[in-house]
Scaffold this motif. Structure first.
Motif, PDB file in Angstrom:
ATOM      1  N   GLU A 298       0.834  -1.210   0.000  1.00 28.22           N
ATOM      2  CA  GLU A 298       0.000   0.000   0.000  1.00 28.22           C
ATOM      3  C   GLU A 298       0.872   1.266   0.000  1.00 28.22           C
ATOM      4  O   GLU A 298       0.597   2.211  -0.743  1.00 28.22           O
ATOM      5  N   ASP A 299       1.938   1.263   0.798  1.00 30.42           N
ATOM      6  CA  ASP A 299       2.827   2.443   0.831  1.00 30.42           C
ATOM      7  C   ASP A 299       3.526   2.630  -0.517  1.00 30.42           C
ATOM      8  O   ASP A 299       3.656   3.754  -1.027  1.00 30.42           O
ATOM      9  N   GLY A 300       3.995   1.514  -1.112  1.00 26.78           N
ATOM     10  CA  GLY A 300       4.669   1.592  -2.415  1.00 26.78           C
ATOM     11  C   GLY A 300       3.721   2.080  -3.491  1.00 26.78           C
ATOM     12  O   GLY A 300       4.091   2.874  -4.363  1.00 26.78           O
ATOM     13  N   LEU A 301       2.462   1.602  -3.422  1.00 29.11           N
ATOM     14  CA  LEU A 301       1.468   2.006  -4.414  1.00 29.11           C
ATOM     15  C   LEU A 301       1.127   3.499  -4.251  1.00 29.11           C
ATOM     16  O   LEU A 301       1.004   4.230  -5.238  1.00 29.11           O
ATOM     17  N   ARG A 302       1.019   3.944  -2.993  1.00 26.96           N
ATOM     18  CA  ARG A 302       0.722   5.365  -2.740  1.00 26.96           C
ATOM     19  C   ARG A 302       1.823   6.248  -3.346  1.00 26.96           C
ATOM     20  O   ARG A 302       1.542   7.250  -4.009  1.00 26.96           O
ATOM     21  N   ALA A 303       3.079   5.844  -3.149  1.00 24.70           N
ATOM     22  CA  ALA A 303       4.205   6.634  -3.693  1.00 24.70           C
ATOM     23  C   ALA A 303       4.171   6.612  -5.228  1.00 24.70           C
ATOM     24  O   ALA A 303       4.503   7.613  -5.887  1.00 24.70           O
ATOM     25  N   THR A 304       3.747   5.480  -5.809  1.00 23.59           N
ATOM     26  CA  THR A 304       3.666   5.371  -7.275  1.00 23.59           C
ATOM     27  C   THR A 304       2.556   6.280  -7.806  1.00 23.59           C
ATOM     28  O   THR A 304       2.745   6.994  -8.805  1.00 23.59           O
ATOM     29  N   ILE A 305       1.409   6.281  -7.132  1.00 23.47           N
ATOM     30  CA  ILE A 305       0.301   7.169  -7.533  1.00 23.47           C
ATOM     31  C   ILE A 305       0.780   8.620  -7.465  1.00 23.47           C
ATOM     32  O   ILE A 305       0.535   9.426  -8.367  1.00 23.47           O
ATOM     33  N   ASP A 306       1.513   8.930  -6.408  1.00 20.31           N
ATOM     34  CA  ASP A 306       2.029  10.288  -6.229  1.00 20.31           C
ATOM     35  C   ASP A 306       2.960  10.674  -7.396  1.00 20.31           C
ATOM     36  O   ASP A 306       2.873  11.779  -7.942  1.00 20.31           O
ATOM     37  N   TRP A 307       3.803   9.717  -7.820  1.00 16.86           N
ATOM     38  CA  TRP A 307       4.738   9.998  -8.925  1.00 16.86           C
ATOM     39  C   TRP A 307       3.956  10.296 -10.204  1.00 16.86           C
ATOM     40  O   TRP A 307       4.234  11.288 -10.892  1.00 16.86           O
ATOM     41  N   TYR A 308       2.960   9.489 -10.548  1.00 12.57           N
ATOM     42  CA  TYR A 308       2.188   9.723 -11.789  1.00 12.57           C
ATOM     43  C   TYR A 308       1.365  11.010 -11.685  1.00 12.57           C
ATOM     44  O   TYR A 308       1.198  11.730 -12.675  1.00 12.57           O
TER      45      TYR A 308
END
Ligand code: NAD
Ligand code: DAU
Length: 331
Positions: A298-308
């Motif tokens: 979930e944390d990794g996905l949140r950071a990925t969403i933030d990047w896009y």
């Protein structure tokens, strides 16, 4: 150490270049990439003043020979990487993944250089949804798609060059990566960017297929570990115990982006769609003492969403063409 990174303008290769600049600042890095549809020089913009970038094709015998001659080690990421494209047109996969790997092998053989070959868990085929088994380096090869069969073929070429010619090579087979700078054709970036454009995420078939997710920096830290500590001739499976079905991932993306988690649509399934992948990483953990850094998907996905969310100038130019291709295939 002079390292040649093939496919370094792609998703995993570009993240590998940043990892090397941070973790091994004394290394000299050369990238070769043909800058095909998935290669983007912009992905290396924070690194270009510290590396040598060569635009070129790994199938170019003379170019590969000279670049390998001038390196100590080759980390071979370059490949056509997307299953759906391989179903629409297998030829570029035969060319880059088989002929390209052959060229690299002949050059490392001639110049006696170390090679690490990047491969995929898809070479093992798929597992049943309720099967407790996971892939190990003893699982028989059983690829399903033109993409995975060319990756399987490239692995077998590497094994033959190790056995017949004594090439000093290792292979790694990793599960599904996610993180920044992944092309929007792939599952997670496609759904994030669909939501950013106020459209619905698209699930193939029932959405019950399972993938074993790993953050791209964890894949790359394992590659660095194998490059430095792996035993020539060995195969290491890379994974971080991240099994999730596609529906769960889409629901998590929608929730993290403040939307109704059920607001997705089902689209035509992929022909031959593999059901489940799962990696047993114990050889890597026990023999090379590797551990993943990302323990929360979930944390990794949140950071990925933030990047896009903050890098639409990176992904917008790819988006319309990608969706047009999907529309044609019914996805
Ligand atoms: P990607 O498509 O984002 O990047 C591939 C790069 O290789 C692109 O920059 C492309 O231009 C370059 N390339 C392709 N053919 C070339 C050629 N003939 N000459 C020079 N450059 C060429 O793919 P990715 O997701 O970064 O995957 C990198 C490697 O990792 C591939 O070998 C893939 O099979 C493997 N892999 C990917 C995953 C994943 O989840 N994405 C998981 C396991 C293994
Ligand atoms: O397992 C490693 C492999 O993972 C790598 O070798 C490949 O290079 C990489 O592309 C990836 O292959 P997949 O086919 O698993 O990834 P993809 O992102 O295409 O799809 C992941 C899952 O999501 C798969 O079950 C298909 C599904 N999917 C995909 C898209 C694009 C959807 O449900 N909807 C979509 O829009």
């Amino acid at each position: 150490m002079k390292v040649l990174v093939t496919g370094g303008a792609g998703f995993i290769g570009s993240n590998f270049v940043y990892l090397i600049l941070k973790e091994r600042p004394s290394w000299q890095v050369t990238v070769i990439d043909k800058l095909g549809y998935a290669g983007n020089k912009q992905s290396l913009e924070g690194a270009l003043d510290k590396i040598t970038f060569v635009k070129g094709n790994i199938c170019d015998e003379g170019l590969i020979d000279s670049l390998v001659a001038d390196s100590d080690a080759v980390v071979h990421f370059a490949a056509e990487s997307h299953n759906d494209n391989s179903i629409a047109n297998p030829w570029p996969f035969i060319e880059s993944n088989l002929i390209g790997t052959y060229r690299i092998l002949e050059a490392v053989r001639k110049h006696s250089k170390r090679l690490h070959h990047i491969s995929t868990d898809e070479v093992y085929g798929d597992l049943e949804l309720d099967d407790p088994a996971k892939f190990t380096d003893k699982t028989p090869y059983n690829p399903s798609s033109p993409y995975s069969s060319t990756k399987a073929g490239s692995d077998l070429l590497v094994r033959a060059w190790v056995r017949s010619f004594g090439v000093q090579a290792t292979i790694s087979n990793c599960s599904n990566n996610y993180g920044p700078r992944q092309h929007v054709e792939k599952f997670i970036p496609r759904q994030i960017t669909e939501v950013l454009l106020d459209r619905k995420p698209k699930l193939y078939g029932t959405g019950e297929n399972i993938r074993d997710w790993i953050q791209v920096d964890d894949h790359n830290s394992a590659v660095l570990t194998i490059l430095e500590k792996g035993k020539a001739g060995e195969t290491y499976l890379i994974g971080a115990n991240g099994e999730k079905n596609n529906k769960e991932v889409v629901e998590m993306i929608l929730s993290l982006m403040g939307k109704d988690p059920m607001d997705y649509e089902h689209v035509t399934d992929r022909p031959g769609h593999d059901l489940r992948y799962a990696i047993d990483n114990s050889k890597l953990v026990d023999e090379l003492s590797w551990q993943p850094h990302y323990t929360s998907f979930e944390d990794g996905l949140r950071a990925t969403i933030d990047w896009y969310t903050h890098n639409d100038s990176w992904w917008k130019p790819q988006k319309a063409e990608t969706e047009a291709k999907y529309k044609q295939a019914g996805h």
